[in-house]
Enzyme design. Structure first.
Site, PDB file in Angstrom:
ATOM      1  CG  HIS A  47      -0.177   0.120   2.538  1.00 60.32           C
ATOM      2  ND1 HIS A  47       0.252  -0.978   3.246  1.00 60.32           N
ATOM      3  CD2 HIS A  47       0.230   1.196   3.262  1.00 60.32           C
ATOM      4  CE1 HIS A  47       0.880  -0.582   4.342  1.00 60.32           C
ATOM      5  NE2 HIS A  47       0.888   0.733   4.384  1.00 60.32           N
ATOM      6  CG  HIS A  94      -3.558   0.177   4.949  1.00 56.85           C
ATOM      7  ND1 HIS A  94      -3.015  -1.070   5.126  1.00 56.85           N
ATOM      8  CD2 HIS A  94      -2.692   1.023   5.542  1.00 56.85           C
ATOM      9  CE1 HIS A  94      -1.888  -0.967   5.807  1.00 56.85           C
ATOM     10  NE2 HIS A  94      -1.667   0.284   6.061  1.00 56.85           N
ATOM     11  CG  HIS A 112       4.595   4.886   4.370  1.00 61.42           C
ATOM     12  ND1 HIS A 112       3.850   5.554   5.315  1.00 61.42           N
ATOM     13  CD2 HIS A 112       3.986   3.674   4.244  1.00 61.42           C
ATOM     14  CE1 HIS A 112       2.864   4.795   5.745  1.00 61.42           C
ATOM     15  NE2 HIS A 112       2.906   3.641   5.106  1.00 61.42           N
ATOM     16  CG  HIS A 139       1.190   1.647  12.480  1.00 63.29           C
ATOM     17  ND1 HIS A 139       1.900   2.803  12.700  1.00 63.29           N
ATOM     18  CD2 HIS A 139       1.624   1.178  11.288  1.00 63.29           C
ATOM     19  CE1 HIS A 139       2.729   3.009  11.681  1.00 63.29           C
ATOM     20  NE2 HIS A 139       2.586   2.037  10.819  1.00 63.29           N
ATOM     21  CE1 TYR A 190       5.121   3.953   8.295  1.00 66.63           C
ATOM     22  CE2 TYR A 190       5.138   5.718   9.915  1.00 66.63           C
ATOM     23  CZ  TYR A 190       4.445   4.867   9.084  1.00 66.63           C
ATOM     24  OH  TYR A 190       3.079   4.937   9.042  1.00 66.63           O
ATOM     25  CD  GLU A 203       4.221   0.641   7.187  1.00 65.01           C
ATOM     26  OE1 GLU A 203       3.442   0.797   6.228  1.00 65.01           O
ATOM     27  OE2 GLU A 203       3.862   0.696   8.373  1.00 65.01           O
TER      28      GLU A 203
HETATM   29 FE   LIG Z   1       1.765   1.992   5.927  1.00 60.15          FE
END
Ligand SMILES: [Fe+2]
Length: 311
Positions: free
Chosen positions: A154, A201, A216, A248, A257, A267
């Site tokens: 993503h 995501h 990112h 997260h 990151y 990432e």
């Molecule tokens: Fe991400």
């Protein structure tokens, strides 16, 4: 077949300041496979478990950042249908010819209200993942080369008008909202995580004054141990790390990151849950992103770089 329409992220074209430094980073440190170079000098790479010809294209330029991010759609009819839907919605589209990118068919491109260039395409040569289709082994040497992510998973993009971006992705392209962060006054969204699949995501956005920025590109690993191993490989190769290893709260992904040699953040992560389109979106307050652990569940703070450093 349940999965139709827009299937998955397909490729990102990234600007790098020095091509061979960029190739060294993504091929030798990240461990992606170089699959071609074109007449413009662009370099094509794929993650080991991806089956199509490439997912990352590096272009040397004077500034870092993202040229475009693309999604693969099911077939030619879907591409035509999505193009017509975008035009009916009032979005100007352009057809890029087949072969403009190596081993890739026609692409429909358009600009988001956030200033990002997005592409849809139906055809890219399948080169396989190095494993047999019949009775495959679970392992190849490439699966341990460098950080060795399984796929480009993503991206997170920064730009203005994300309320309009949200509408376009959900009303035209068939995505659904998985998570969001509210603005400080609680009246709108400052960040949105969107999925076209069963993934937590496929693309995400943060409201930001300057259009067209990259926060990112994200690469998927399969275990927490592999994320820690990625951290070791970054340290050995003196890759500058931004945040992590940590988890997260948003998406529950376990992450690092870091920056490539041109200052593009990337990432390496694992995990997250598998949402469905009928789930109620998870909502984070603006304070929840920081003190609530949305960004960094272990340290529970909003790292300054998260909101300020983009390419
Ligand atoms: Fe991400």
């Amino acid at each position: 077949m349940a999965m139709t329409g827009v299937l998955r992220p397909g490729h990102a074209q990234l600007r790098v300041l020095n091509l061979e430094e960029g190739v060294h980073h993504y091929r030798d440190v990240m461990g992606m496979i170089e699959t071609g170079r074109d007449a413009q000098g662009r370099v094509y790479l794929k993650c080991w478990d991806e089956r199509d010809h490439h997912s990352l294209i590096l272009r040397e330029a004077d500034s870092a950042g993202l040229d475009f991010f693309a999604f693969k759609v099911l077939d030619d009819a879907t591409l035509d249908e999505q193009e017509a839907k975008l035009q009916a919605y009032g979005v100007a589209t352009e057809r890029m010819p087949a072969g403009d990118l190596l081993e890739t068919g026609e692409r429909v491109r358009f600009t988001l209200p956030s200033g990002h260039l997005i592409e849809l395409y139906a055809r890219k040569t399948a080169v396989g993942n190095g494993l047999q289709v019949e009775n495959p082994a679970p392992w190849t040497k490439a699966s341990e080369n460098g950080i060795a992510p399984v796929r480009l998973d993503h991206c997170l993009l920064y730009g203005p008008n994300i309320a309009e971006v949200h509408k376009l992705f959900t009303e035209v392209l068939g995505f659904y909202l998985v998570e969001r962060v509210l603005t400080p006054d609680g009246q709108g969204n400052v960040a949105i995580w969107l999925s076209c699949s069963h993934k937590v995501h496929d693309i995400a956005f943060v409201e930001h004054a300057e259009p067209g920025k990259l926060h990112h590109l994200s690469f998927l690993l399969e275990s927490w141990e592999e994320v820690l191993r990625a951290g070791d490989i970054m340290a050995v190769n003196q890759v500058p790390v931004d945040i992590g290893p940590t988890r997260h709260g948003v998406t529950r992904g376990c992450t690092i990151y870091a920056w490539d040699p041109s200052g593009n953040r990337f990432e390496t992560f694992m995990g997250g849950y598998q949402p469905y389109p009928d789930y109620e979106p998870t909502t984070w307050t603006f304070d929840g992103l920081g003190a609530g652990g949305g960004l960094d569940y272990v340290q529970r703070k909003l790292h300054e770089t998260f909101l300020t450093v983009v390419s």
